[in-house]
Design a protein around this motif. Structure first.
Motif, PDB file in Angstrom:
ATOM      1  N   ARG A   1      40.292 108.716  47.368  1.00 51.47           N
ATOM      2  CA  ARG A   1      38.910 108.333  47.057  1.00 51.47           C
ATOM      3  C   ARG A   1      38.857 107.440  45.823  1.00 51.47           C
ATOM      4  NH1 ARG A   1      34.048 112.778  46.078  1.00 51.47           N
ATOM      5  NH2 ARG A   1      32.343 111.489  46.846  1.00 51.47           N
TER       6      ARG A   1
ATOM      7  N   THR B   1      31.408 102.873  50.688  1.00 54.32           N
ATOM      8  CA  THR B   1      30.804 103.790  51.661  1.00 54.32           C
ATOM      9  C   THR B   1      31.788 104.867  52.084  1.00 54.32           C
ATOM     10  OG1 THR B   1      29.366 102.011  52.469  1.00 54.32           O
ATOM     11  CG2 THR B   1      29.656 103.940  53.895  1.00 54.32           C
ATOM     12  N   LEU B   2      33.031 104.484  52.344  1.00 53.25           N
ATOM     13  CA  LEU B   2      34.037 105.471  52.737  1.00 53.25           C
ATOM     14  C   LEU B   2      34.277 106.486  51.624  1.00 53.25           C
ATOM     15  CD1 LEU B   2      36.638 103.186  54.564  1.00 53.25           C
ATOM     16  CD2 LEU B   2      35.029 104.788  55.609  1.00 53.25           C
TER      17      LEU B   2
ATOM     18  N   VAL C   1      32.209 107.407  49.251  1.00 60.22           N
ATOM     19  CA  VAL C   1      31.054 108.280  49.097  1.00 60.22           C
ATOM     20  C   VAL C   1      30.999 109.308  50.220  1.00 60.22           C
ATOM     21  CG1 VAL C   1      28.534 108.327  49.120  1.00 60.22           C
ATOM     22  CG2 VAL C   1      29.731 106.597  47.779  1.00 60.22           C
ATOM     23  N   LYS C   2      31.361 108.905  51.440  1.00 61.36           N
ATOM     24  CA  LYS C   2      31.266 109.784  52.599  1.00 61.36           C
ATOM     25  C   LYS C   2      32.376 110.835  52.666  1.00 61.36           C
ATOM     26  CE  LYS C   2      27.634 108.089  54.709  1.00 61.36           C
ATOM     27  NZ  LYS C   2      26.445 108.916  55.014  1.00 61.36           N
TER      28      LYS C   2
ATOM     29  N   THR D   1      32.655 113.369  50.946  1.00 63.19           N
ATOM     30  CA  THR D   1      32.097 114.694  50.697  1.00 63.19           C
ATOM     31  C   THR D   1      31.493 115.300  51.947  1.00 63.19           C
ATOM     32  OG1 THR D   1      31.622 114.032  48.424  1.00 63.19           O
ATOM     33  CG2 THR D   1      30.513 115.995  49.247  1.00 63.19           C
ATOM     34  N   ARG D   2      30.719 114.532  52.709  1.00 63.96           N
ATOM     35  CA  ARG D   2      29.995 115.064  53.851  1.00 63.96           C
ATOM     36  C   ARG D   2      30.421 114.450  55.176  1.00 63.96           C
ATOM     37  NH1 ARG D   2      27.660 119.629  53.161  1.00 63.96           N
ATOM     38  NH2 ARG D   2      26.198 119.120  54.841  1.00 63.96           N
ATOM     39  N   GLY D   3      31.365 113.508  55.161  1.00 61.08           N
ATOM     40  CA  GLY D   3      31.741 112.816  56.378  1.00 61.08           C
ATOM     41  C   GLY D   3      32.573 113.664  57.317  1.00 61.08           C
TER      42      GLY D   3
ATOM     43  N   ILE E   1      34.771 109.136  59.561  1.00 67.94           N
ATOM     44  CA  ILE E   1      35.168 108.628  58.241  1.00 67.94           C
ATOM     45  C   ILE E   1      36.676 108.736  58.068  1.00 67.94           C
ATOM     46  CG2 ILE E   1      34.902 108.965  55.764  1.00 67.94           C
ATOM     47  CD1 ILE E   1      32.449 107.794  57.114  1.00 67.94           C
TER      48      ILE E   1
ATOM     49  N   THR F   1      39.001 105.425  57.574  1.00 65.36           N
ATOM     50  CA  THR F   1      39.798 105.285  56.351  1.00 65.36           C
ATOM     51  C   THR F   1      41.278 105.139  56.668  1.00 65.36           C
ATOM     52  OG1 THR F   1      38.178 106.682  55.209  1.00 65.36           O
ATOM     53  CG2 THR F   1      40.278 106.328  54.108  1.00 65.36           C
TER      54      THR F   1
ATOM     55  N   ARG G   1      30.349 123.038  57.937  1.00 63.97           N
ATOM     56  CA  ARG G   1      29.303 122.639  56.998  1.00 63.97           C
ATOM     57  C   ARG G   1      28.043 123.416  57.330  1.00 63.97           C
ATOM     58  NH1 ARG G   1      32.436 118.621  58.567  1.00 63.97           N
ATOM     59  NH2 ARG G   1      33.327 117.184  57.060  1.00 63.97           N
TER      60      ARG G   1
END
Length: 211
Positions: free
Chosen positions: A70, A137-138, A140-141, A143-145, A149, A153, A210
């Protein structure tokens, strides 16, 4: 001796008052609590943090390799933004020089080449700025992706390593040390991103429940 005498031991027993039906409480007496089994041995205990599946499960933390990937995505995004900005300034400078040449010498082949070069550089700048948006964007995602994602990546890191490898070959042919170092860094960054997504810890992170 009279049978009506209440003190006569040989007479019939005195009449008793009717008993209250079972289960009906008497007037003025407190109600008996219902039979509630005690929370003792053999009975399931209530979770400490009810309201969500999993009971007492604590929030998971992102694996270290994922954190590194990240951070690298954010670093790559910063480099891409800088390249895009410098490319835009370069395209504008070349375009101004081509316009100045047309004003001085009229329409000529060099001016046309300058305008075409400025257009190509400007397109490259837009590509780098778009890639920087994708990198952010990748990151940031993470955490919740989900799996989308993770796969994006992984492909992004593999393509980055491939471009770095091509740059490494070009730097070796040209003999530029700066290009060689830049290509090696790009290969390393892309390799870490892809490895973080392929590793079991990365797959488990994006597959976690989740709530």
């Amino acid at each position: 001796m009279s049978f009506g005498d209440p003190n006569n031991p040989y007479g019939p027993p005195p009449q008793q008052p009717p008993a209250a039906p079972p289960g009906a409480p008497g007037y003025g007496y407190p109600q008996a609590p219902p039979n509630i089994p005690p929370q003792g041995y053999g009975y399931p205990q209530q979770p400490a943090y009810p309201g969500y599946p999993g009971g007492n499960m604590m929030p998971q933390t992102m694996p270290g390799l994922m954190v590194t990937a990240r951070v690298l995505l954010y670093i790559v995004a910063g480099v891409q933004i800088l390249i895009g900005i410098f490319a835009i300034f370069g395209a504008a400078t070349i375009n101004d020089a081509s316009n100045a040449g047309e004003d001085t010498f009229g329409d000529n082949g060099l001016s046309d080449i300058g305008h075409a070069s400025a257009g190509i550089i400007f397109v490259i700048a837009l590509i780098f700025l778009g890639l920087s948006a994708l990198s952010i964007t990748l990151g940031v995602k993470f955490t919740r992706g989900g799996q989308g994602i993770r796969i994006t990546t992984m492909v992004y890191g593999i393509l980055g390593s491939l471009l770095g490898f091509l740059g490494l070959i070009n730097a070796a042919d040209v003999g530029s040390s700066a290009s060689l170092v830049f290509a090696l860094l790009w290969i390393g960054f892309g390799g870490v991103m892809a490895a973080a997504m392929i590793a079991p810890s990365g797959a488990a992170w994006f597959n976690r429940p989740r709530y």
